[in-house]
Design an enzyme around this catalytic site. Structure first.
Site, PDB file in Angstrom:
ATOM      1  N   HIS A 233      27.135  45.567  41.728  1.00 60.99           N
ATOM      2  CA  HIS A 233      28.233  45.918  40.837  1.00 60.99           C
ATOM      3  C   HIS A 233      29.292  46.665  41.624  1.00 60.99           C
ATOM      4  CE1 HIS A 233      28.030  50.347  40.420  1.00 60.99           C
ATOM      5  NE2 HIS A 233      26.778  50.170  40.804  1.00 60.99           N
ATOM      6  N   CYS A 234      30.449  46.860  40.978  1.00 59.98           N
ATOM      7  CA  CYS A 234      31.500  47.714  41.540  1.00 59.98           C
ATOM      8  C   CYS A 234      32.138  48.450  40.369  1.00 59.98           C
ATOM      9  CB  CYS A 234      32.492  46.883  42.360  1.00 59.98           C
ATOM     10  SG  CYS A 234      33.289  45.549  41.449  1.00 59.98           S
ATOM     11  N   GLN A 235      33.441  48.420  40.255  1.00 64.08           N
ATOM     12  CA  GLN A 235      34.122  49.005  39.098  1.00 64.08           C
ATOM     13  C   GLN A 235      34.249  47.991  37.964  1.00 64.08           C
ATOM     14  OE1 GLN A 235      35.190  51.995  38.198  1.00 64.08           O
ATOM     15  NE2 GLN A 235      36.420  51.393  36.414  1.00 64.08           N
ATOM     16  N   TRP A 261      30.920  49.826  36.806  1.00 59.25           N
ATOM     17  CA  TRP A 261      31.175  51.245  36.527  1.00 59.25           C
ATOM     18  C   TRP A 261      32.169  51.438  35.386  1.00 59.25           C
ATOM     19  CZ3 TRP A 261      27.950  54.778  37.893  1.00 59.25           C
ATOM     20  CH2 TRP A 261      28.286  56.121  37.660  1.00 59.25           C
TER      21      TRP A 261
END
Length: 274
Positions: A233-235, A261
């Protein structure tokens, strides 16, 4: 001409250049910066606004679009079950990876990533076009056939103690440490390992993926191995589009958390580490 179904997951610019006349290829440019398409793209490539890969509404606007939205998207681009999609972007693979992950979610079997995208294409001095390419619409009925490629917040939250699961956070070190961000809560998912998406690409080599054996060594050293089930995942599952793609290239059992996120860091019932 090589048959489209023999094309590898990661295709080099010079290899694609030999197959631009293959009618079964659908080349899609999904740039972060729309002007980059107008400045020059792979001949025959269609332009796709990357926001169409996102749901675009609700508190998690970056989540997966509905099947109806995806049906409209892929029909507008002319996708069929036999089409081999070649995706690329202007930044080293984030949006292209998100596009290909979406195809995998739908169970579409034929796709490749143009290694390095338009940066590598330009660095190899291959021909560019500035003509707008009109798609030939199809009637594509999108169905999420591989839901296991997606991990929900609920599943991830229930598995934080699962030692067989490795969480790959593709954000920057500053975001991971909680020193940067715009969310209600800053930091990272408990137990997550940080490996910045920018470190997956070789910025001195046309933004291509780094040598896979080097990547594997570095990821293994951080506890992300082929023995794990991996979720990345990231943002907003944009940067982690590239890390998902790299994981696929490495043969990992890798999934993605599309809420990322943006979802986790804006709730009050999700644990956070700094």
């Amino acid at each position: 001409m090589t048959e489209h179904n023999t094309l590898p997951l990661i295709i080099e610019p010079e290899q694609l250049a030999r197959h631009l006349d293959d009618p079964k290829l659908l080349i899609i440019d999904v740039p972060a910066r729309a002007d980059s398409y107008r400045e020059g793209h792979v001949p025959g490539a269609l332009f796709l606004d990357h926001t169409r890969l996102l749901r675009g509404e609700g508190p998690v606007a970056n989540d997966v679009p509905s099947e109806a939205q995806l049906s409209e998207l892929w029909s507008s681009l002319g996708l069929t079950e036999q089409t081999h999609v070649i995706a690329y972007d202007d930044e080293g693979g984030g949006w292209a990876g998100r596009l290909l992950w979406t195809l995998e979610l739908l169970g579409h079997p034929h796709y490749s990533y143009l290694n390095g995208g338009i940066q590598a294409w330009r660095s190899d001095n291959l021909p560019l076009s500035t003509d707008d390419v009109a798609p030939q619409p199809s009637d594509y009925h999108a169905e999420i056939r591989h839901p296991h490629m997606l991990m929900t917040r609920e599943e991830l939250q229930s598995r934080l103690e699962d030692t067989g699961l490795a969480i790959w956070d593709a954000r920057s070190a500053e975001e991971y440490a909680g020193l940067k961000g715009q969310n209600r809560h800053l930091g990272h998912i408990p137990g997550a390992v940080n490996f910045d998406w920018l470190d997956v690409m070789d910025r001195s080599n046309g933004a291509r993926l780094r040598d896979l054996s080097e990547l594997l060594t570095e990821l293994n050293a951080r506890g992300i191995t082929a023995e794990h089930e991996i979720v990345t995942h990231c943002q907003s599952h944009h940067r982690s589009g590239l890390t998902w793609l790299a994981g696929r290239a490495l043969g990992f059992n890798i999934r993605a958390y599309p809420g990322s996120w943006q979802e986790w860091g804006n709730r009050d019932d999700t644990p956070v580490e700094h």
